[in-house]
Design a protein around this motif. Structure first.
Motif, short mmCIF file in Angstrom:
data_model
loop_
_atom_site.label_atom_id
_atom_site.label_comp_id
_atom_site.label_asym_id
_atom_site.label_seq_id
_atom_site.Cartn_x
_atom_site.Cartn_y
_atom_site.Cartn_z
N ILE A 1 -65.21 -42.79 27.97
CA ILE A 1 -65.79 -41.67 27.25
C ILE A 1 -67.29 -41.66 27.53
O ILE A 1 -67.95 -42.69 27.41
CB ILE A 1 -65.51 -41.81 25.74
CG1 ILE A 1 -64.00 -41.82 25.51
CG2 ILE A 1 -66.19 -40.70 24.95
CD1 ILE A 1 -63.57 -42.25 24.14
N ILE B 1 -63.91 -37.32 27.29
CA ILE B 1 -63.11 -38.23 28.10
C ILE B 1 -63.36 -37.90 29.57
O ILE B 1 -63.18 -36.75 29.98
CB ILE B 1 -61.62 -38.11 27.76
CG1 ILE B 1 -61.39 -38.49 26.29
CG2 ILE B 1 -60.76 -38.97 28.69
CD1 ILE B 1 -60.02 -38.17 25.75
N ARG C 1 -63.10 -36.96 22.38
CA ARG C 1 -62.31 -38.18 22.44
C ARG C 1 -61.02 -38.15 21.64
O ARG C 1 -60.18 -39.00 21.81
CB ARG C 1 -63.14 -39.38 22.07
CG ARG C 1 -63.24 -39.63 20.63
CD ARG C 1 -64.02 -40.87 20.39
NE ARG C 1 -64.38 -40.82 19.00
CZ ARG C 1 -64.39 -41.83 18.23
NH1 ARG C 1 -64.12 -43.01 18.69
NH2 ARG C 1 -64.70 -41.69 16.97
#
Length: 71
Positions: A30, A36, A59
């Motif tokens: 991340i 991500i 995330r």
């Protein structure tokens, strides 16, 4: 899987990502913006969602079964 559109990677970084892709454990990377940027095959199996569905997202991981899981 690596999303090369969202990152400009050095040769070394690409090698590290290639190694992480082969890991038996789920690996999620991340960035500082909480997106991500890497999601390996083991992570796909662990969370039940594809890298294509989560790369570039915040995330929280939306999964096929309709739930969300935090990485």
């Amino acid at each position: 899987m690596l999303n090369s559109e969202s990152l400009t990677l050095s040769h070394d970084t690409t090698l590290y990502f290639d190694m992480l892709e082969q890991a038996a454990d789920g690996v999620v990377i991340i960035n500082q913006l909480n997106h991500i940027v890497f999601f390996n095959t083991a992570a796909e199996q662990l969370w039940g969602c594809s890298a294509a569905d989560v790369i570039g997202k915040k995330r929280e991981l939306p999964c096929a079964d309709g739930t969300s899981r935090t990485a």
